[in-house]
Scaffold this motif. Structure first.
Motif, PDB file in Angstrom:
ATOM      1  N   LYS A   1       0.835  -1.196   0.000  1.00  0.00           N
ATOM      2  CA  LYS A   1       0.000   0.000   0.000  1.00  0.00           C
ATOM      3  C   LYS A   1       0.872   1.250   0.000  1.00  0.00           C
ATOM      4  O   LYS A   1       1.692   1.452   0.870  1.00  0.00           O
ATOM      5  CB  LYS A   1      -0.913  -0.007   1.224  1.00  0.00           C
ATOM      6  N   ARG A   2       0.701   2.075  -1.024  1.00  0.00           N
ATOM      7  CA  ARG A   2       1.450   3.327  -1.181  1.00  0.00           C
ATOM      8  C   ARG A   2       2.960   3.113  -1.056  1.00  0.00           C
ATOM      9  O   ARG A   2       3.691   3.969  -0.577  1.00  0.00           O
ATOM     10  CB  ARG A   2       0.980   4.363  -0.165  1.00  0.00           C
ATOM     11  N   GLY A   3       3.416   1.954  -1.488  1.00  0.00           N
ATOM     12  CA  GLY A   3       4.851   1.684  -1.512  1.00  0.00           C
ATOM     13  C   GLY A   3       5.473   1.363  -0.171  1.00  0.00           C
ATOM     14  O   GLY A   3       6.700   1.315  -0.056  1.00  0.00           O
ATOM     15  N   GLN A   4       4.640   1.094   0.850  1.00  0.00           N
ATOM     16  CA  GLN A   4       5.186   0.880   2.188  1.00  0.00           C
ATOM     17  C   GLN A   4       6.077  -0.355   2.260  1.00  0.00           C
ATOM     18  O   GLN A   4       7.133  -0.329   2.893  1.00  0.00           O
ATOM     19  CB  GLN A   4       4.046   0.784   3.202  1.00  0.00           C
ATOM     20  N   THR A   5       5.646  -1.452   1.608  1.00  0.00           N
ATOM     21  CA  THR A   5       6.459  -2.672   1.622  1.00  0.00           C
ATOM     22  C   THR A   5       7.768  -2.444   0.876  1.00  0.00           C
ATOM     23  O   THR A   5       8.846  -2.843   1.347  1.00  0.00           O
ATOM     24  CB  THR A   5       5.695  -3.840   0.984  1.00  0.00           C
ATOM     25  N   LEU A   6       7.694  -1.787  -0.266  1.00  0.00           N
ATOM     26  CA  LEU A   6       8.895  -1.507  -1.058  1.00  0.00           C
ATOM     27  C   LEU A   6       9.857  -0.606  -0.290  1.00  0.00           C
ATOM     28  O   LEU A   6      11.068  -0.824  -0.305  1.00  0.00           O
ATOM     29  CB  LEU A   6       8.502  -0.852  -2.382  1.00  0.00           C
ATOM     30  N   ASN A   7       9.322   0.391   0.395  1.00  0.00           N
ATOM     31  CA  ASN A   7      10.171   1.292   1.181  1.00  0.00           C
ATOM     32  C   ASN A   7      10.856   0.562   2.330  1.00  0.00           C
ATOM     33  O   ASN A   7      12.032   0.802   2.623  1.00  0.00           O
ATOM     34  CB  ASN A   7       9.342   2.459   1.714  1.00  0.00           C
TER      35      ASN A   7
ATOM     36  N   TYR B   1      26.830   3.077   0.510  1.00  0.00           N
ATOM     37  CA  TYR B   1      25.991   3.119  -0.679  1.00  0.00           C
ATOM     38  C   TYR B   1      24.593   3.637  -0.333  1.00  0.00           C
ATOM     39  O   TYR B   1      24.056   3.341   0.739  1.00  0.00           O
ATOM     40  CB  TYR B   1      25.837   1.722  -1.290  1.00  0.00           C
ATOM     41  N   HIS B   2      24.017   4.391  -1.270  1.00  0.00           N
ATOM     42  CA  HIS B   2      22.618   4.800  -1.159  1.00  0.00           C
ATOM     43  C   HIS B   2      21.812   3.917  -2.100  1.00  0.00           C
ATOM     44  O   HIS B   2      22.108   3.826  -3.288  1.00  0.00           O
ATOM     45  CB  HIS B   2      22.434   6.267  -1.531  1.00  0.00           C
ATOM     46  N   VAL B   3      20.800   3.253  -1.552  1.00  0.00           N
ATOM     47  CA  VAL B   3      20.036   2.258  -2.309  1.00  0.00           C
ATOM     48  C   VAL B   3      18.640   2.755  -2.632  1.00  0.00           C
ATOM     49  O   VAL B   3      17.970   3.372  -1.796  1.00  0.00           O
ATOM     50  CB  VAL B   3      19.937   0.941  -1.500  1.00  0.00           C
ATOM     51  N   GLN B   4      18.205   2.470  -3.863  1.00  0.00           N
ATOM     52  CA  GLN B   4      16.805   2.670  -4.227  1.00  0.00           C
ATOM     53  C   GLN B   4      16.294   1.408  -4.894  1.00  0.00           C
ATOM     54  O   GLN B   4      16.963   0.828  -5.740  1.00  0.00           O
ATOM     55  CB  GLN B   4      16.614   3.855  -5.182  1.00  0.00           C
ATOM     56  N   LEU B   5      15.096   0.973  -4.473  1.00  0.00           N
ATOM     57  CA  LEU B   5      14.426  -0.142  -5.131  1.00  0.00           C
ATOM     58  C   LEU B   5      13.311   0.408  -6.003  1.00  0.00           C
ATOM     59  O   LEU B   5      12.539   1.260  -5.559  1.00  0.00           O
ATOM     60  CB  LEU B   5      13.818  -1.105  -4.099  1.00  0.00           C
ATOM     61  N   ASN B   6      13.248  -0.085  -7.226  1.00  0.00           N
ATOM     62  CA  ASN B   6      12.174   0.309  -8.133  1.00  0.00           C
ATOM     63  C   ASN B   6      11.536  -0.960  -8.676  1.00  0.00           C
ATOM     64  O   ASN B   6      12.237  -1.867  -9.105  1.00  0.00           O
ATOM     65  CB  ASN B   6      12.702   1.171  -9.273  1.00  0.00           C
TER      66      ASN B   6
ATOM     67  N   ARG C   1       8.398   3.855  -8.911  1.00  0.00           N
ATOM     68  CA  ARG C   1       8.939   5.129  -8.425  1.00  0.00           C
ATOM     69  C   ARG C   1       8.542   6.288  -9.336  1.00  0.00           C
ATOM     70  O   ARG C   1       8.232   7.382  -8.857  1.00  0.00           O
ATOM     71  CB  ARG C   1      10.469   5.042  -8.311  1.00  0.00           C
ATOM     72  N   GLU C   2       8.555   6.057 -10.649  1.00  0.00           N
ATOM     73  CA  GLU C   2       8.183   7.116 -11.585  1.00  0.00           C
ATOM     74  C   GLU C   2       6.699   7.471 -11.437  1.00  0.00           C
ATOM     75  O   GLU C   2       6.322   8.650 -11.442  1.00  0.00           O
ATOM     76  CB  GLU C   2       8.477   6.686 -13.019  1.00  0.00           C
ATOM     77  N   ARG C   3       5.872   6.442 -11.309  1.00  0.00           N
ATOM     78  CA  ARG C   3       4.432   6.688 -11.133  1.00  0.00           C
ATOM     79  C   ARG C   3       4.157   7.389  -9.806  1.00  0.00           C
ATOM     80  O   ARG C   3       3.322   8.295  -9.723  1.00  0.00           O
ATOM     81  CB  ARG C   3       3.645   5.363 -11.190  1.00  0.00           C
ATOM     82  N   ARG C   4       4.850   6.984  -8.771  1.00  0.00           N
ATOM     83  CA  ARG C   4       4.670   7.595  -7.452  1.00  0.00           C
ATOM     84  C   ARG C   4       5.117   9.053  -7.462  1.00  0.00           C
ATOM     85  O   ARG C   4       4.459   9.916  -6.871  1.00  0.00           O
ATOM     86  CB  ARG C   4       5.472   6.810  -6.412  1.00  0.00           C
ATOM     87  N   LYS C   5       6.214   9.347  -8.153  1.00  0.00           N
ATOM     88  CA  LYS C   5       6.695  10.723  -8.230  1.00  0.00           C
ATOM     89  C   LYS C   5       5.660  11.620  -8.892  1.00  0.00           C
ATOM     90  O   LYS C   5       5.373  12.727  -8.401  1.00  0.00           O
ATOM     91  CB  LYS C   5       8.016  10.781  -9.012  1.00  0.00           C
ATOM     92  N   GLU C   6       5.082  11.159  -9.988  1.00  0.00           N
ATOM     93  CA  GLU C   6       4.072  11.952 -10.687  1.00  0.00           C
ATOM     94  C   GLU C   6       2.848  12.165  -9.802  1.00  0.00           C
ATOM     95  O   GLU C   6       2.282  13.267  -9.766  1.00  0.00           O
ATOM     96  CB  GLU C   6       3.668  11.234 -11.979  1.00  0.00           C
ATOM     97  N   ALA C   7       2.450  11.117  -9.070  1.00  0.00           N
ATOM     98  CA  ALA C   7       1.297  11.236  -8.176  1.00  0.00           C
ATOM     99  C   ALA C   7       1.583  12.226  -7.048  1.00  0.00           C
ATOM    100  O   ALA C   7       0.700  13.008  -6.651  1.00  0.00           O
ATOM    101  CB  ALA C   7       0.941   9.867  -7.601  1.00  0.00           C
ATOM    102  N   LEU C   8       2.801  12.224  -6.525  1.00  0.00           N
ATOM    103  CA  LEU C   8       3.170  13.139  -5.440  1.00  0.00           C
ATOM    104  C   LEU C   8       3.178  14.592  -5.915  1.00  0.00           C
ATOM    105  O   LEU C   8       2.760  15.499  -5.184  1.00  0.00           O
ATOM    106  CB  LEU C   8       4.538  12.762  -4.871  1.00  0.00           C
ATOM    107  N   ILE C   9       3.664  14.808  -7.126  1.00  0.00           N
ATOM    108  CA  ILE C   9       3.688  16.165  -7.678  1.00  0.00           C
ATOM    109  C   ILE C   9       2.260  16.688  -7.837  1.00  0.00           C
ATOM    110  O   ILE C   9       1.959  17.840  -7.480  1.00  0.00           O
ATOM    111  CB  ILE C   9       4.439  16.197  -9.023  1.00  0.00           C
ATOM    112  N   GLN C  10       1.383  15.843  -8.357  1.00  0.00           N
ATOM    113  CA  GLN C  10      -0.016  16.242  -8.511  1.00  0.00           C
ATOM    114  C   GLN C  10      -0.663  16.514  -7.162  1.00  0.00           C
ATOM    115  O   GLN C  10      -1.420  17.483  -7.003  1.00  0.00           O
ATOM    116  CB  GLN C  10      -0.786  15.153  -9.268  1.00  0.00           C
ATOM    117  N   LEU C  11      -0.358  15.665  -6.172  1.00  0.00           N
ATOM    118  CA  LEU C  11      -0.878  15.866  -4.821  1.00  0.00           C
ATOM    119  C   LEU C  11      -0.392  17.188  -4.245  1.00  0.00           C
ATOM    120  O   LEU C  11      -1.165  17.965  -3.665  1.00  0.00           O
ATOM    121  CB  LEU C  11      -0.439  14.708  -3.914  1.00  0.00           C
ATOM    122  N   ALA C  12       0.910  17.451  -4.393  1.00  0.00           N
ATOM    123  CA  ALA C  12       1.494  18.676  -3.856  1.00  0.00           C
ATOM    124  C   ALA C  12       0.822  19.907  -4.442  1.00  0.00           C
ATOM    125  O   ALA C  12       0.477  20.853  -3.712  1.00  0.00           O
ATOM    126  CB  ALA C  12       2.994  18.703  -4.142  1.00  0.00           C
TER     127      ALA C  12
END
Length: 207
Positions: free
Chosen positions: A104-110, A128-133, A138-149
């Protein structure tokens, strides 16, 4: 598995077998020839070559194996590719049932990303700085966050009241801050501790 002893008709074939079992390459392994073997003659006197191959410590690959193991235990058949830019490591996960990994909302992935960062830095000589995609999440979430903001900023400006967003990880809070940096009618700031840290969007007249 970090060490394998393998046999083959030649040293080269034994090494290839061991590397395949370890899923690594020569430049990431230490190879010890235990027995060079013997060719024999007309089928007599043949003795197989024996090698021991040890996989060298590679934090990036170890973290990948950790992720594959977690995916398997969660019932997710996944493929993982690694993208590295200096100390920034991105693991791109594709496969079936990926929604299970995202949560839900990327919680497991985070959460998995946080644990993976601990794994990769556990024995590494650099941080190291790690990101999981996962499947472009991540791209879809970023767009959703921008729209929310943008939507919440307009509401805060219209009502004259500050609005608190739900708690988010730091990288998502950065997206919100960046999206509204040129929005002159509101300001943003983070508040709260640890997992409760969240962004507040407030009209500029509120101190």
């Amino acid at each position: 598995m970090r060490e394998v002893t393998a046999k083959g008709r030649t040293v080269e074939s034994a090494v290839e077998s061991a590397l395949a079992q370890l899923k690594t390459t020569k430049n990431q392994a230490e190879i010890i020839v235990v027995d060079k073997g013997k060719k024999g003659f007309l089928g007599f006197g043949f003795r197989a070559a024996v090698v021991t191959v040890k996989r060298l410590n590679n934090s990036v690959e170890q973290a990948k194996e950790f992720l594959l193991d977690v995916c398997e235990k969660m019932g997710v058949m996944a493929d993982i590719t690694v993208e590295q830019e200096g100390k920034n490591i991105t693991y791109q996960i594709t496969g079936q049932k990926i929604a299970i990994l995202i949560g839900k909302r990327g919680q497991t992935l985070n959460s998995l990303q946080y644990v993976t960062q601990l794994v990769i830095n556990r024995e590494s000589d650099q941080y190291y700085h790690v990101q999981l995609n996962a499947e472009g999440y991540r791209e879809r979430r970023k767009e959703a966050l921008i729209q929310l903001a943008e939507r919440i900023a307009q509401k805060a400006a219209r009502t004259g009241k500050e609005i608190s967003l739900e708690p988010m990880p730091s990288e998502e809070r950065k997206i919100i801050h960046a999206a509204l940096v040129s929005f002159k009618e509101v300001k943003t700031y983070s508040t709260g501790e640890n997992r409760n840290r969240h962004i507040v969007i407030a009209p500029y007249h509120i101190k």
